[in-house]
Design a protein around this motif. Structure first.
Motif, short mmCIF file in Angstrom:
data_model
loop_
_atom_site.label_atom_id
_atom_site.label_comp_id
_atom_site.label_asym_id
_atom_site.label_seq_id
_atom_site.Cartn_x
_atom_site.Cartn_y
_atom_site.Cartn_z
N CYS A 33 29.83 60.27 136.68
CA CYS A 33 30.23 61.37 137.57
C CYS A 33 29.02 62.17 138.06
O CYS A 33 28.94 62.52 139.24
N ALA A 37 27.88 62.30 141.93
CA ALA A 37 27.89 63.58 142.64
C ALA A 37 26.55 63.84 143.33
O ALA A 37 26.51 64.23 144.50
N PRO A 57 30.31 65.40 146.97
CA PRO A 57 30.25 65.30 145.51
C PRO A 57 31.60 65.52 144.84
O PRO A 57 31.89 64.93 143.79
N VAL A 61 33.24 62.77 142.22
CA VAL A 61 33.64 63.09 140.85
C VAL A 61 35.11 62.77 140.63
O VAL A 61 35.50 62.16 139.62
#
Length: 367
Positions: A33, A37, A57, A61
């Motif tokens: 993640c 991002a 981002p 995520v």
């Protein structure tokens, strides 16, 4: 060094061990993640030239998340929700202005459109949040709305790409989940057998509670198995794991059914104990043997290909237990023990299927 770290870890308070283990198991998804991002922001800002592309981002995520399951679905829902929210927000806010009642209208309409188009849970929430951002913080209209939709699409795609290039090991996670469920029921079976021997209602009830408390772990196991199959499809690194994942995933239903049947056995045992009745030692021995059966299935799940115990080893142990579960055991007994043995036999069928037998072969073992 490894043993020293393990000893220090075991010396920690149980609550802290649980939290550290949870963090360790989530380290891979957290890395995915965070990398996705950063990449999504860089790509949208420096390559596409979009000012303040924070939807990129966010999309990256959400499309990854901490769960392995249904990432394609999440990415599509996210892009759809953002697009709906931006379009509704841009169209309405430019006409009716900003304010409290305008937000009520924008959110209601965005969510209504999202629910009408799809029944996924993420689309209406994402549509609502995007509409709120447009209605409150972002200037509506113009090319900015189009850029925001592109940012969401970019972030979702980058999230999927990072998941493919930096994947969690799909087989390891699925095996770990299955082994964890089997370990819980193993301990519960030991507790149940002890409670029946001692006619201890509290121990029997505690075993039942352990069985009932497995549903969240089973749901996680199923989700990770689905996610593992998805990773093995997307990531070239794990294309060779597809067959292994299919075999592991095939155990999901038998494990789930086996745990459910164990709960039935525990409920039956609790009712017998509450009435002050004794269960004949041979049936208690079968329940105690089930603890060993769950343990060898757990070890089978964690064993690498070619290592022991394998499915054949587990099946041999289970056949030994199955031979003890003869109908003659309850030929002269009451209804309670007859029903208990029937439920134990049904549980053994599920466990034999976890060990790789077809249902017909498992049934034939107990014929």
């Amino acid at each position: 060094m490894i043993s020293w770290v393990r000893d220090r870890f075991q010396a920690l308070p149980p609550v802290l061990r649980v939290r550290i283990r949870r963090l360790w198991l989530s380290a891979g998804p957290i890395l995915q993640c965070s990398v996705a991002a950063g990449l999504a922001w860089w790509f949208a800002l420096d390559i596409l030239g979009h000012a303040q592309p924070f939807f990129a981002p966010i999309a990256a995520v959400i499309s990854l998340g901490l769960s392995l399951g249904r990432r394609w679905r999440r990415a599509v829902e996210l892009v759809g929700g953002v697009t709906i929210g931006i379009l509704v927000g841009d169209l309405l806010i430019t006409q009716i202005g900003s304010g409290a009642w305008q937000i009520v209208v924008v959110v209601a309409l965005a969510m209504a459109v999202a629910v009408f188009l799809d029944d996924g849970p993420l689309i209406p929430m994402q549509a609502a949040s995007s509409a709120v951002l447009v209605a409150t913080l972002l200037p509506p209209g113009g090319i900015g709305g189009f850029h925001r939709a592109i940012d969401a699409l970019t972030g979702g795609l980058i999230g999927i790409l990072v998941g493919a290039l930096l994947p969690a090991n799909p087989t390891a996670r699925a095996r770990r989940d299955a082994a964890g469920v089997l370990a819980i029921v193993r301990d519960a079976a030991t507790e149940l057998a002890t409670g029946l021997r001692e006619q201890d209602e509290d121990l029997v009830y505690a075993a039942l509670l352990k069985g009932r408390g497995t549903q969240a772990a089973i749901n996680t196991m199923r989700s990770d198995m689905r996610g593992g199959r998805e990773i093995s499809t997307i990531s070239p690194l794990y294309w060779g794991s597809r067959m292994r994942l299919q075999k592991i995933s095939a155990t999901a239903d038998p494990i789930d059914n086996g745990v459910r049947n164990f709960r039935v056995v525990a409920r039956r045992a609790l009712a017998i104990t509450q009435r002050g009745e004794e269960v004949r030692p041979e049936l208690v021995e079968i329940i105690a043997d089930l603890s060993g059966a769950f343990e060898i299935l757990r070890e089978m799940m964690l064993a690498d290909p070619g290592q022991s115990p394998d499915a054949a080893d587990a099946a041999r142990v289970l056949r030994t237990v199955a031979r003890k579960a003869r109908p003659e055991l309850v030929a002269d007994r009451g209804l309670s023990e007859t029903a208990l043995l029937a439920e134990l036999r049904s549980l053994l069928v599920d466990l034999l299927m976890v060990a790789g037998l077809r249902r017909s072969s498992a049934l034939a073992t107990l014929r």
